[in-house]
Design an enzyme around this catalytic site. Structure first.
Site, PDB file in Angstrom:
ATOM      1  NE  ARG A   1      -4.101  -1.532   0.079  1.00  0.00           N
ATOM      2  CZ  ARG A   1      -4.316  -2.606  -0.562  1.00  0.00           C
ATOM      3  NH1 ARG A   1      -3.422  -2.748  -1.584  1.00  0.00           N
ATOM      4  NH2 ARG A   1      -5.261  -3.454  -0.705  1.00  0.00           N
TER       5      ARG A   1
ATOM      6  CG  HIS B   1      -3.203  -0.732  -6.951  1.00  0.00           C
ATOM      7  ND1 HIS B   1      -3.722  -0.346  -5.767  1.00  0.00           N
ATOM      8  CD2 HIS B   1      -3.221  -2.246  -6.851  1.00  0.00           C
ATOM      9  CE1 HIS B   1      -3.944  -1.247  -5.046  1.00  0.00           C
ATOM     10  NE2 HIS B   1      -3.788  -2.510  -5.416  1.00  0.00           N
TER      11      HIS B   1
HETATM   12  P1  NDP Z   1      -1.830 -11.594   4.661  1.00  0.00           P
HETATM   13  O1  NDP Z   1      -2.721 -11.043   5.648  1.00  0.00           O
HETATM   14  O2  NDP Z   1      -1.947 -13.055   4.424  1.00  0.00           O
HETATM   15  O3  NDP Z   1      -0.408 -11.405   5.390  1.00  0.00           O
HETATM   16  C1  NDP Z   1       0.261 -10.317   5.965  1.00  0.00           C
HETATM   17  C2  NDP Z   1       1.674 -10.686   6.607  1.00  0.00           C
HETATM   18  O4  NDP Z   1       1.981  -9.501   7.284  1.00  0.00           O
HETATM   19  C3  NDP Z   1       1.764 -11.850   7.752  1.00  0.00           C
HETATM   20  O5  NDP Z   1       2.715 -12.600   7.519  1.00  0.00           O
HETATM   21  C4  NDP Z   1       1.735 -10.909   9.010  1.00  0.00           C
HETATM   22  O6  NDP Z   1       2.366 -11.712   9.926  1.00  0.00           O
HETATM   23  C5  NDP Z   1       2.460  -9.841   8.440  1.00  0.00           C
HETATM   24  N1  NDP Z   1       2.250  -8.824   9.419  1.00  0.00           N
HETATM   25  C6  NDP Z   1       1.058  -8.071   9.654  1.00  0.00           C
HETATM   26  N2  NDP Z   1       1.410  -6.969  10.569  1.00  0.00           N
HETATM   27  C7  NDP Z   1       2.533  -6.975  10.953  1.00  0.00           C
HETATM   28  C8  NDP Z   1       3.698  -6.201  11.765  1.00  0.00           C
HETATM   29  N3  NDP Z   1       2.996  -5.334  12.492  1.00  0.00           N
HETATM   30  N4  NDP Z   1       4.841  -6.456  11.881  1.00  0.00           N
HETATM   31  C9  NDP Z   1       5.284  -7.737  11.070  1.00  0.00           C
HETATM   32  N5  NDP Z   1       4.557  -8.312  10.146  1.00  0.00           N
HETATM   33  C10 NDP Z   1       3.167  -8.057  10.121  1.00  0.00           C
HETATM   34  O7  NDP Z   1      -1.876 -10.548   3.536  1.00  0.00           O
HETATM   35  P2  NDP Z   1      -1.634 -10.861   1.963  1.00  0.00           P
HETATM   36  O8  NDP Z   1      -0.236 -11.793   1.719  1.00  0.00           O
HETATM   37  O9  NDP Z   1      -2.677 -11.549   1.510  1.00  0.00           O
HETATM   38  O10 NDP Z   1      -1.638  -9.613   1.342  1.00  0.00           O
HETATM   39  C11 NDP Z   1      -0.553  -8.484   1.972  1.00  0.00           C
HETATM   40  C12 NDP Z   1      -0.974  -7.237   1.290  1.00  0.00           C
HETATM   41  O11 NDP Z   1      -0.725  -7.094  -0.206  1.00  0.00           O
HETATM   42  C13 NDP Z   1      -2.289  -6.872   1.195  1.00  0.00           C
HETATM   43  O12 NDP Z   1      -2.939  -6.242   2.417  1.00  0.00           O
HETATM   44  C14 NDP Z   1      -2.830  -5.602   0.107  1.00  0.00           C
HETATM   45  O13 NDP Z   1      -2.484  -4.391   0.758  1.00  0.00           O
HETATM   46  C15 NDP Z   1      -1.430  -6.074  -0.753  1.00  0.00           C
HETATM   47  N6  NDP Z   1      -1.894  -6.386  -1.916  1.00  0.00           N
HETATM   48  C16 NDP Z   1      -1.466  -5.715  -3.376  1.00  0.00           C
HETATM   49  C17 NDP Z   1      -2.017  -6.077  -4.440  1.00  0.00           C
HETATM   50  C18 NDP Z   1      -1.334  -5.275  -5.519  1.00  0.00           C
HETATM   51  O14 NDP Z   1      -1.895  -5.482  -6.674  1.00  0.00           O
HETATM   52  N7  NDP Z   1      -0.604  -4.347  -5.561  1.00  0.00           N
HETATM   53  C19 NDP Z   1      -2.659  -7.358  -4.545  1.00  0.00           C
HETATM   54  C20 NDP Z   1      -3.095  -8.023  -3.489  1.00  0.00           C
HETATM   55  C21 NDP Z   1      -2.614  -7.544  -2.346  1.00  0.00           C
HETATM   56  P3  NDP Z   1       1.650 -13.065  10.779  1.00  0.00           P
HETATM   57  O15 NDP Z   1       1.706 -14.043   9.688  1.00  0.00           O
HETATM   58  O16 NDP Z   1       2.520 -13.160  11.787  1.00  0.00           O
HETATM   59  O17 NDP Z   1       0.219 -12.601  11.073  1.00  0.00           O
HETATM   60  C1  OXD Z   2      -5.849  -5.930  -3.033  1.00  0.00           C
HETATM   61  C2  OXD Z   2      -5.189  -5.101  -3.989  1.00  0.00           C
HETATM   62  O1  OXD Z   2      -5.676  -5.772  -1.841  1.00  0.00           O
HETATM   63  O2  OXD Z   2      -5.394  -5.219  -5.275  1.00  0.00           O
HETATM   64  O3  OXD Z   2      -6.277  -6.988  -3.679  1.00  0.00           O
HETATM   65  O4  OXD Z   2      -4.295  -4.272  -3.733  1.00  0.00           O
END
Ligand code: NDP
Ligand code: OXD
Length: 306
Positions: A221, A269
């Site tokens: 993000r 994006h």
């Molecule tokens: P998940 O919720 O599956 O994974 C999030 C990860 O971040 C987990 O490993 C979590 O740790 C870790 N995390 C969360 N908070 C913290 C913190 N404070 N410190 C350290 N680690 C932390 O999310 P996704 O993998 O599915 O997606 C990640 C992001 O990707 C989405 O939120 C979105 O913003 C972005 N995205 C962007 C896209 C694009 O086209 N650019 C498309 C899709 C998504 P733990 O495992 O320990 O809970």
């Molecule tokens: C998502 C994204 O969160 O597209 O899926 O960023």
């Protein structure tokens, strides 16, 4: 029961047609919602604050994508469960985007492209075959990306809130772990969710932890990145460049300095875009689960914010 789609600025015709292909459920697309009381399931992307509260019979909110920051930031969010998208296609597309970014960086593709514009022949050196990649966030997408990078021979280090065991990946938690990761990497990928804790994490303080200049790929993000710090850090040689797919304000305003920076690649994006045809079934499944009082899949923990 009807489905409401609230996604200002997004063309959601493919969502409406996917829903009719998968079910006979009627869809109302905001702002043309004539009967908010009929909406029991809202599919949302960046909904205007307070709008979802107007659906007084709502049972479930699903994000249109993987992230939910754009939904749960609403202070008048109705007291119903929020779910998100987890989909193999999203993981695969994200992995491909990251691989493409890393290889373009490693092989100097953009320099060759710019050189071509001026008919300049410049052989590059051998690519660095020992790049160490750090991944912030080892969730659904971070895990998929890390496995793909290990498969392609990269050294991978990850960072998450809780410990992870992924073959070939060293994983760290907490501030000390983050510091260690930063001291070892050549490339940093951000795949964290945007939460109170992670907002602005890509700032000068983090950049200064690196022991050598590194390349940043932000696909999570825009709110994670302090843009002015990035430009400053590039100027100071702390970073070698950046590939940015997400921005604080989207579309990226025409007057943003990020557009013109020689060492920044901007994409709109597009790293990984949800395909409604492959995810409508999981959204409807969650709706039936909520109605029947069964456990939901991919439900958000509102306390943690992801
Ligand atoms: P998940 O919720 O599956 O994974 C999030 C990860 O971040 C987990 O490993 C979590 O740790 C870790 N995390 C969360 N908070 C913290 C913190 N404070 N410190 C350290 N680690 C932390 O999310 P996704 O993998 O599915 O997606 C990640 C992001 O990707 C989405 O939120 C979105 O913003 C972005 N995205 C962007 C896209 C694009 O086209 N650019 C498309 C899709 C998504 P733990 O495992 O320990 O809970
Ligand atoms: C998502 C994204 O969160 O597209 O899926 O960023």
């Amino acid at each position: 029961m009807q489905i409401g789609i609230v996604a200002p600025g997004r063309d959601v015709r493919n969502w409406s047609s996917a829903i009719s292909r998968h079910s006979g459920i009627e869809v109302q697309v905001w702002p043309e919602v004539t009967d908010p009381h009929k909406v029991e399931l809202a599919i949302a992307w960046n909904p205007p604050p307070g709008l979802l509260a107007k659906f007084d019979n709502l049972k479930l909110i699903s994000s249109l994508g993987a992230g939910v920051d754009h939904i749960i930031s609403d202070r008048q969010l109705p007291d119903v469960p929020v779910v998100r998208i987890v989909d193999e296609n999203l993981s695969r597309d994200m992995s491909h985007y990251i691989l493409m970014s890393i290889l373009n960086y490693q092989r100097g593709t953009y320099r060759h492209f710019l050189n071509q514009q001026i008919r300049h022949w410049e052989n590059s050196k051998n690519p660095n075959r020992n790049l160490k990649v750090g991944i912030l966030g080892l969730g659904v997408l971070g895990k998929a990306v890390s496995k793909m990078l290990v498969y392609h021979g990269f050294k991978v280090i990850g960072f998450s809130r809780s410990p992870k065991t992924i073959e070939g990946v060293i994983s760290y938690e907490n501030q000390e772990g983050l510091r260690t990761l930063m001291s070892e990497i050549d490339i940093l990928i951000n795949l964290l969710p945007l939460t109170r804790e992670t907002k602005g994490i890509l700032d000068m303080k983090l950049f200064a932890m690196a022991s050598r200049p590194f390349y940043l790929i932000n696909v999570a993000r825009g709110g994670h990145l302090v843009e002015s710090d990035l430009i400053k850090a590039l100027g100071q040689g702390l970073l070698t460049g950046a590939c940015l797919d997400v921005f604080d304000e989207e579309p990226l305003p025409a007057n943003s300095p990020l557009w013109d920076h020689n060492d920044i690649l901007v994409t709109p994006h597009v790293a990984s875009i949800t395909n409604p045809d492959t995810v409508v079934a999981q959204i409807l499944d969650n709706y039936h689960r909520v109605k029947e009082g069964r456990e939901l899949i991919n439900q958000i923990d509102l306390q943690h914010g992801y």
